[in-house]
Write an enzyme that holds these catalytic residues in place. Structure first.
Site: not given
Length: 633
Positions: A90-92, A94
């Site tokens: 997921g947002s890791v 980013k």
């Protein structure tokens, strides 16, 4: 009065325990589990928390990397998790995408101060501060652009394909890209912002962002088992359509995602994929962590400028940072103060997955952990504590007590989130997400409507430290004449008590009016006295119509919340009809006023209830909550 004073003697004792207990517990945990294998504790934790499996990696000060795995890769087929199992984080992801942007900056193909609309002039960006403060690349990276986080249809939809153009996530809504706070001034997490960064990469490089980042970032970093491309599981539980979609990569090494009770959930494409689509392994994340803690060089050559590397987790430019608060978000990571250890971290959530990456550059240490279960009630923090203990990171002494500014008492009052985490939920955040700030002469007390009160100890001036933190965690500020409270990652503005009383009063009166319509209307129907001409007939039917979508929502995937379905259409129709039916009932009251048949009846109470209900419904319509339409036109 004394009894209304914070803290009491008992509160003082509790405060001391709160300050001392975390360190004592952590020390006790270290002593108790010094000889316990990490994988055994993970196995126990996974079982107790109801999680399928996990992988993790640790970077040690001497450069050694330890990788581990526990539990099941696929709960239905009882396939064990392996250390090289691929996970969606997921947002890791980013963090890696931010490095891709910084690589372009280091190559002078972009600058941090480049205005977004200079790169993407076609965007319908609504920025009231455009003349003085345009949204810049650095604002998107640090989540200080002022843009909304995400809309339902962007996050919960089965319409996008793996190769859907990124621009489809920003199509057609004039208010979608409305800037809600002066760019650069406040942190407000935005998945939309990272979706736009994906478009920036494509515009600058002339190729899909996935292809560019895989070749120009991941390959040089040696992350051969990682990709920004859409990857799905090889599983009999997957539909044929999903496995044959254009652009999909099927990988049997990818763990199956799960929800509570082991419910399997294969990966799905998404609109804002630059914000949350990243597949990797624990070993690859250790390589990424090592690079993030380095000087930006690869094989002795500059890959990312040293100044940019130093800004990865350093909050700068926000009002909170300028006021002296060190916690916040840098260009890729956020400062995280937990368990008397301060690091730079980024969490992530994907469909059926959870992950966390944390760096401790002072100790040349880091950890990464990912779970193939997204369970609301699970305590994921217990695993972070295990990894912190295993890394043997030194505990930081709490910041000493300081002299508070004499004006602290001026900040007392009720505060609401500003900006709201999601623009569409602003009314809910104001009414239910408020917090009260109270000063007792020694400590500041943060008393949220939902959650436990928190004591903030002064560390000097307008900086304060929560009892479970070792560094200053909150700051009081004045911005444009407004009183603001910030912890670096959330900002609250003081609201006038009159405004809050109006909002609360509106909710109380409206709820009472709707309850009257439901109870009295059903009572009249049971007595067979509720005819079509009754004032409550149409409002009651409209209220009961709200039940119609429920069975359809129950039987459809929550991933279709933002799609046009029978459930979502019925919800929009029912919520749109409710204020109209209530107004119609009021009109009937007006037409039947003063008639002999109404004398001594419930008519006057019908008036009051319908009027009270209608005002609330109009307020909800004003705030954009009625009709409740979850899909995108």
């Amino acid at each position: 009065m004394k009894r209304d004073r914070y803290p009491t003697l008992a509160a003082c004792a509790r405060s001391w325990l709160r300050k001392a207990l975390p360190a004592l517990l952590l020390c006790a945990t270290v002593a108790h589990a010094a000889g316990a294998p990490l994988d055994a504790e993970f196995a126990t934790g996974l079982k107790e928390e109801g999680l399928a499996g996990a992988v993790w990696s640790e970077v040690l000060p001497d450069g050694t990397v330890k990788v581990g795995a526990s539990g099941l890769r696929d709960a239905a087929r009882q396939i064990p998790m392996q250390a090289d199992t691929r996970m969606q984080v997921g947002s890791v992801g980013k963090v890696a995408l931010a490095l891709g942007i910084l690589r372009l900056v280091s190559e002078d193909r972009l600058t941090l101060d480049t205005p977004l609309q200079q790169v993407l002039p076609e965007l319908a960006l609504n920025n009231p501060w455009q003349a003085s403060d345009p949204v810049r690349i650095r604002h998107l990276l640090a989540h200080t652009s002022g843009l909304d986080n995400v809309r339902f249809w962007q996050a919960f939809s089965l319409k996008p394909a793996p190769d859907t153009p990124l621009a489809a996530a920003f199509d057609g809504d004039r208010n979608l890209l409305r800037v809600r706070a002066r760019p650069g001034s406040r942190y407000a997490y935005s998945n939309m912002g990272y979706g736009l960064l994906g478009m920036v990469i494509e515009k600058v490089t002339g190729q899909p962002y996935e292809r560019y980042l895989d070749a120009q970032l991941l390959q040089p970093l040696g992350m051969a088992d990682s990709t920004f491309a859409y990857v799905t599981q090889m599983s009999t539980q997957m539909s044929t359509q999903m496995s044959t979609q254009a652009g999909a990569q099927a990988d049997p090494r990818l763990a199956m995602g799960h929800f509570e009770h082991g419910v399997a959930q294969p990966a799905v494409p998404q609109y804002l994929r630059p914000a949350a689509q990243f597949t990797t392994t624990a070993a690859d994340m250790a390589k990424l962590a090592q690079f993030l803690m380095g000087d930006g060089k690869l094989q002795g050559k500059r890959f990312i400028d040293l100044a940019l590397m130093g800004a990865l987790s350093e909050p700068a430019g926000t009002d909170a940072a300028q006021a002296g608060l060190a916690t916040g978000h840098g260009l890729a990571l956020a400062v995280r103060d937990r368990h008397n250890v301060v690091g730079a971290c980024h969490p992530g959530t994907a469909v059926g997955f959870r992950a966390m990456l944390c760096l401790y550059p002072e100790q040349d240490s880091a950890f990464f952990v990912a779970f193939n279960t997204d369970a609301e009630q699970a305590d994921y923090e217990r695993f972070n504590r295990l990894l912190l203990r295993d890394l043997e990171l030194p505990l930081r002494a709490p910041a000493p007590h300081g002299t508070p500014a004499p004006t602290v008492e001026n900040w007392q009052g009720v505060y609401v989130p500003s900006p709201s985490p999601m623009a569409s939920m602003a009314w809910i955040d104001a009414v239910f997400g408020f917090t009260r700030l109270k000063w007792d002469g020694e400590s500041l007390f943060l008393i949220p409507f939902q959650g436990e009160p928190k004591e903030l100890e002064p560390v000097g001036g307008l900086l304060f430290r929560a009892s479970d933190r070792s560094t200053p965690s909150h700051v009081l500020m004045q911005e444009d004449g407004k009183h603001v409270l910030s912890d670096g990652l959330r900002s609250y503005e003081r609201a006038s008590m009159l405004r809050m009383l109006v909002l609360w009063g509106s909710l109380a009166l409206g709820a009472a009016g709707l309850l009257y319509v439901l109870v009295v209307g059903v009572w009249r129907a049971a007595r067979r006295s509720l005819g079509r001409g009754d004032h409550l007939f149409a409002p009651l039917l409209s209220l009961l119509a709200l039940l119609l979508p429920l069975p359809f929502f129950y039987f459809q995937s929550y991933l279709r919340l933002g799609d046009v379905t029978i459930a979502s259409v019925l919800l929009a129709l029912a919520t749109g009809a409710l204020p109209l039916a209530t107004a119609f009932g009021l009109a009937r009251c007006w037409r039947s006023r003063g008639t002999a048949a109404e004398a001594g009846s419930w008519a006057k109470w019908d008036w009051v209830a319908l009027l009270a209900a209608l005002q609330l419904l109009l307020v909800l319509a004003w705030w954009g909550l009625l009709p409740l339409r979850l899909w995108h036109l």
